[in-house]
Design a protein around this motif. Sequence first.
Motif, PDB file in Angstrom:
ATOM      1  N   PRO A  82     107.525  11.246  77.448  1.00  0.00           N
ATOM      2  CA  PRO A  82     107.259  12.128  78.592  1.00  0.00           C
ATOM      3  C   PRO A  82     108.324  13.214  78.750  1.00  0.00           C
ATOM      4  O   PRO A  82     108.049  14.294  79.272  1.00  0.00           O
ATOM      5  CB  PRO A  82     107.266  11.177  79.783  1.00  0.00           C
ATOM      6  CG  PRO A  82     106.861   9.858  79.206  1.00  0.00           C
ATOM      7  CD  PRO A  82     107.498   9.839  77.832  1.00  0.00           C
ATOM      8  N   MET A 101     103.144  21.683  97.170  1.00  0.00           N
ATOM      9  CA  MET A 101     102.619  20.419  96.636  1.00  0.00           C
ATOM     10  C   MET A 101     103.223  19.218  97.364  1.00  0.00           C
ATOM     11  O   MET A 101     102.524  18.266  97.686  1.00  0.00           O
ATOM     12  CB  MET A 101     102.877  20.312  95.128  1.00  0.00           C
ATOM     13  CG  MET A 101     102.284  19.042  94.532  1.00  0.00           C
ATOM     14  SD  MET A 101     102.392  18.977  92.744  1.00  0.00           S
ATOM     15  CE  MET A 101     103.871  18.004  92.531  1.00  0.00           C
ATOM     16  N   TYR A 138     101.011  17.663  83.771  1.00  0.00           N
ATOM     17  CA  TYR A 138     100.506  18.969  83.336  1.00  0.00           C
ATOM     18  C   TYR A 138     100.410  19.013  81.812  1.00  0.00           C
ATOM     19  O   TYR A 138      99.456  19.531  81.247  1.00  0.00           O
ATOM     20  CB  TYR A 138     101.403  20.096  83.864  1.00  0.00           C
ATOM     21  CG  TYR A 138     100.915  21.454  83.394  1.00  0.00           C
ATOM     22  CD1 TYR A 138      99.797  22.045  83.976  1.00  0.00           C
ATOM     23  CD2 TYR A 138     101.524  22.114  82.328  1.00  0.00           C
ATOM     24  CE1 TYR A 138      99.306  23.254  83.519  1.00  0.00           C
ATOM     25  CE2 TYR A 138     101.045  23.320  81.860  1.00  0.00           C
ATOM     26  CZ  TYR A 138      99.937  23.886  82.467  1.00  0.00           C
ATOM     27  OH  TYR A 138      99.452  25.076  81.999  1.00  0.00           O
ATOM     28  N   ARG A 139     101.398  18.446  81.180  1.00  0.00           N
ATOM     29  CA  ARG A 139     101.375  18.382  79.714  1.00  0.00           C
ATOM     30  C   ARG A 139     100.124  17.648  79.235  1.00  0.00           C
ATOM     31  O   ARG A 139      99.502  18.014  78.246  1.00  0.00           O
ATOM     32  CB  ARG A 139     102.642  17.663  79.230  1.00  0.00           C
ATOM     33  CG  ARG A 139     102.675  17.320  77.755  1.00  0.00           C
ATOM     34  CD  ARG A 139     103.064  18.516  76.919  1.00  0.00           C
ATOM     35  NE  ARG A 139     102.957  18.271  75.499  1.00  0.00           N
ATOM     36  CZ  ARG A 139     103.957  17.834  74.731  1.00  0.00           C
ATOM     37  NH1 ARG A 139     105.140  17.602  75.262  1.00  0.00           N
ATOM     38  NH2 ARG A 139     103.775  17.649  73.446  1.00  0.00           N
ATOM     39  N   SER A 143     107.934  16.878  77.678  1.00  0.00           N
ATOM     40  CA  SER A 143     107.100  17.828  78.422  1.00  0.00           C
ATOM     41  C   SER A 143     107.931  19.015  78.884  1.00  0.00           C
ATOM     42  O   SER A 143     109.023  18.842  79.412  1.00  0.00           O
ATOM     43  CB  SER A 143     106.492  17.149  79.650  1.00  0.00           C
ATOM     44  OG  SER A 143     105.881  15.932  79.279  1.00  0.00           O
ATOM     45  N   GLU A 144     107.392  20.175  78.646  1.00  0.00           N
ATOM     46  CA  GLU A 144     108.041  21.399  79.126  1.00  0.00           C
ATOM     47  C   GLU A 144     108.186  21.283  80.652  1.00  0.00           C
ATOM     48  O   GLU A 144     107.209  21.015  81.345  1.00  0.00           O
ATOM     49  CB  GLU A 144     107.133  22.581  78.811  1.00  0.00           C
ATOM     50  CG  GLU A 144     107.728  23.923  79.118  1.00  0.00           C
ATOM     51  CD  GLU A 144     108.380  24.523  77.887  1.00  0.00           C
ATOM     52  OE1 GLU A 144     109.406  25.189  78.091  1.00  0.00           O
ATOM     53  OE2 GLU A 144     107.882  24.334  76.781  1.00  0.00           O
ATOM     54  N   PRO A 145     109.397  21.484  81.191  1.00  0.00           N
ATOM     55  CA  PRO A 145     109.511  21.357  82.647  1.00  0.00           C
ATOM     56  C   PRO A 145     108.690  22.445  83.348  1.00  0.00           C
ATOM     57  O   PRO A 145     108.795  23.612  83.009  1.00  0.00           O
ATOM     58  CB  PRO A 145     111.005  21.567  82.911  1.00  0.00           C
ATOM     59  CG  PRO A 145     111.661  21.414  81.589  1.00  0.00           C
ATOM     60  CD  PRO A 145     110.654  21.805  80.554  1.00  0.00           C
ATOM     61  N   VAL A 146     107.880  22.030  84.259  1.00  0.00           N
ATOM     62  CA  VAL A 146     107.012  22.965  84.974  1.00  0.00           C
ATOM     63  C   VAL A 146     107.306  22.818  86.461  1.00  0.00           C
ATOM     64  O   VAL A 146     107.430  21.713  86.965  1.00  0.00           O
ATOM     65  CB  VAL A 146     105.525  22.625  84.701  1.00  0.00           C
ATOM     66  CG1 VAL A 146     104.623  23.542  85.495  1.00  0.00           C
ATOM     67  CG2 VAL A 146     105.220  22.730  83.222  1.00  0.00           C
ATOM     68  N   THR A 147     107.433  23.955  87.121  1.00  0.00           N
ATOM     69  CA  THR A 147     107.661  23.908  88.564  1.00  0.00           C
ATOM     70  C   THR A 147     106.354  23.575  89.274  1.00  0.00           C
ATOM     71  O   THR A 147     105.353  24.233  89.050  1.00  0.00           O
ATOM     72  CB  THR A 147     108.154  25.272  89.066  1.00  0.00           C
ATOM     73  OG1 THR A 147     109.346  25.585  88.366  1.00  0.00           O
ATOM     74  CG2 THR A 147     108.433  25.237  90.552  1.00  0.00           C
ATOM     75  N   PRO A 148     106.372  22.547  90.091  1.00  0.00           N
ATOM     76  CA  PRO A 148     105.140  22.209  90.819  1.00  0.00           C
ATOM     77  C   PRO A 148     104.713  23.362  91.726  1.00  0.00           C
ATOM     78  O   PRO A 148     105.555  24.128  92.187  1.00  0.00           O
ATOM     79  CB  PRO A 148     105.557  20.989  91.654  1.00  0.00           C
ATOM     80  CG  PRO A 148     106.744  20.431  90.953  1.00  0.00           C
ATOM     81  CD  PRO A 148     107.458  21.603  90.369  1.00  0.00           C
ATOM     82  N   TYR A 174     105.140  15.707  87.465  1.00  0.00           N
ATOM     83  CA  TYR A 174     104.217  16.850  87.435  1.00  0.00           C
ATOM     84  C   TYR A 174     104.201  17.487  86.041  1.00  0.00           C
ATOM     85  O   TYR A 174     103.142  17.812  85.508  1.00  0.00           O
ATOM     86  CB  TYR A 174     104.611  17.880  88.492  1.00  0.00           C
ATOM     87  CG  TYR A 174     103.668  19.068  88.524  1.00  0.00           C
ATOM     88  CD1 TYR A 174     102.417  18.965  89.127  1.00  0.00           C
ATOM     89  CD2 TYR A 174     104.011  20.274  87.920  1.00  0.00           C
ATOM     90  CE1 TYR A 174     101.536  20.029  89.137  1.00  0.00           C
ATOM     91  CE2 TYR A 174     103.139  21.347  87.920  1.00  0.00           C
ATOM     92  CZ  TYR A 174     101.900  21.216  88.533  1.00  0.00           C
ATOM     93  OH  TYR A 174     101.036  22.264  88.532  1.00  0.00           O
ATOM     94  N   SER A 175     105.372  17.631  85.453  1.00  0.00           N
ATOM     95  CA  SER A 175     105.438  18.249  84.122  1.00  0.00           C
ATOM     96  C   SER A 175     104.698  17.414  83.092  1.00  0.00           C
ATOM     97  O   SER A 175     103.977  17.932  82.242  1.00  0.00           O
ATOM     98  CB  SER A 175     106.901  18.420  83.683  1.00  0.00           C
ATOM     99  OG  SER A 175     107.606  19.206  84.613  1.00  0.00           O
ATOM    100  N   PHE A 176     104.878  16.107  83.191  1.00  0.00           N
ATOM    101  CA  PHE A 176     104.206  15.190  82.262  1.00  0.00           C
ATOM    102  C   PHE A 176     102.688  15.234  82.488  1.00  0.00           C
ATOM    103  O   PHE A 176     101.898  15.319  81.543  1.00  0.00           O
ATOM    104  CB  PHE A 176     104.759  13.774  82.473  1.00  0.00           C
ATOM    105  CG  PHE A 176     104.234  12.721  81.529  1.00  0.00           C
ATOM    106  CD1 PHE A 176     103.932  13.006  80.204  1.00  0.00           C
ATOM    107  CD2 PHE A 176     104.056  11.408  81.975  1.00  0.00           C
ATOM    108  CE1 PHE A 176     103.463  12.005  79.341  1.00  0.00           C
ATOM    109  CE2 PHE A 176     103.593  10.410  81.125  1.00  0.00           C
ATOM    110  CZ  PHE A 176     103.292  10.723  79.811  1.00  0.00           C
TER     111      PHE A 176
END
Lengths: 258, 187
Positions: free
Chosen positions: A52, A64, B37-38, A55-60, B33-35
């Motif tokens: 896990p 949210m 979304y991935r 995974s590219e860190p993505v801003t929620p 969330y990142s996981f």
Amino acid sequence: MANHGADCDLIIDYFNGHLSREEKAVFEDHLENCAECRAELAEWNGLIEDLPYDSEPVTPPEGMKERVLSAVFAEEEPKQHSASAEPTLIGNAKTNSSSPSKRSSAKWVLPAAAALLLSLGGNAFLYNELQQQSTELTQSQETVDELLQYVTLSPTGESDENPTASASIVRTGSQVNVVINASSLGPLANDEVYQVWLIEGESPKRAGTFIASESGAGAVVFTLDEFNSEQWNQIAISHEPDAQSETPEGEVILASEL
Amino acid sequence: MSGPQDIELYQQVLQRDKNALESLYDRYQKLIYSFSYRMTKDTTLAEEVVQEVFIKLWNSHSSYSEEKGKFSSWLLTMTRNTALDHLRKQSSKPAVEFEERDSLRETAETPSDLLEEKEKKLLIRRSVQKLKKEQRHIIELFYFQGLTHEKISHRTGLPLGTVKGRIRLALKHLKTYIHEEGGKANG
């Protein structure tokens, strides 16, 4: 489905949850006797320690946290009105309880709801208010938009989809809006729609029609001329063949007493 | 890690402590969330997954104990299973190949990023990048997209009987690289 010999080959579909109940039982029996599969499965389960993090860190998305936490805590809000009438239309409608062991039925699918409210020229303030009020519903009576009632609708059948929905009845100025947020809805074919009904005695009244997004989310805002909490005893959502039904013709999928 | 340990917060959550749930949320929202979304490649779906995970956590639908390993791993397992459920419901939709380079990208670091987590990310990402392209691809299909055996075979062009061996090989290499990279970082 892979089926070309040894039960060992079921392991991928087992790990990813694609087996039917029967196939799963077969594989689990097999696991007891196959050290190799057990070791492999343990290794795959162990990947959760590492993969896990790839995974590219993505801003929620904005808001949210508020949406998620209000949905989580909405679970334990006490039911606001004791049931004053027996369900009449939907014999097997389950009254939503606030039992903590019950699966969530209060999901805020707010991106969709927000888009809808905005597209209807509805107001974003209402949307924000709803978020804030969802954890303190009964107390919030002194705002510009007044939340008259909030209920979560429970699935009435045993569908795989396990749909959930919430209904907020909000006074906005002289109007009363019914705001429905639903999720985990099944796919619709052709002209099919989801129809919201308010039920008075035995008479259902149409209260908004909507379709689901690809992810199974749906929302609708419906304006009532007036709302008298004594008038309606049930709210329900049915799966209709088209948007023309004057009375429910399709299966009722979600319902709650009011 | 500063502040209360995960297990302490989890125990407070069991006592219906909303602040403890919020602390766990703050700690894990970005990772989960990142996981999600991935896995789902869909912001709405990813948010639904996060919500469902925290509802499960709050309502103790599945319970954690220290014998089950690290709390974060347990939470991530729940996340993966929840995301797989959502993906299965979506399986009638045409699949879109996930290209990591095209994904939403977040470069700004937030103070809440834990150092430990950042190091771990770096280690794992370096290791994954060392894999051959087809090995990354099979891990993507198998682990992140959670496809069926048959679909993996179809998407990779590998015979059904070869798929598992290739997954095994890719994971074996990954493990070696993680070990090497971890050794470098510690030495």
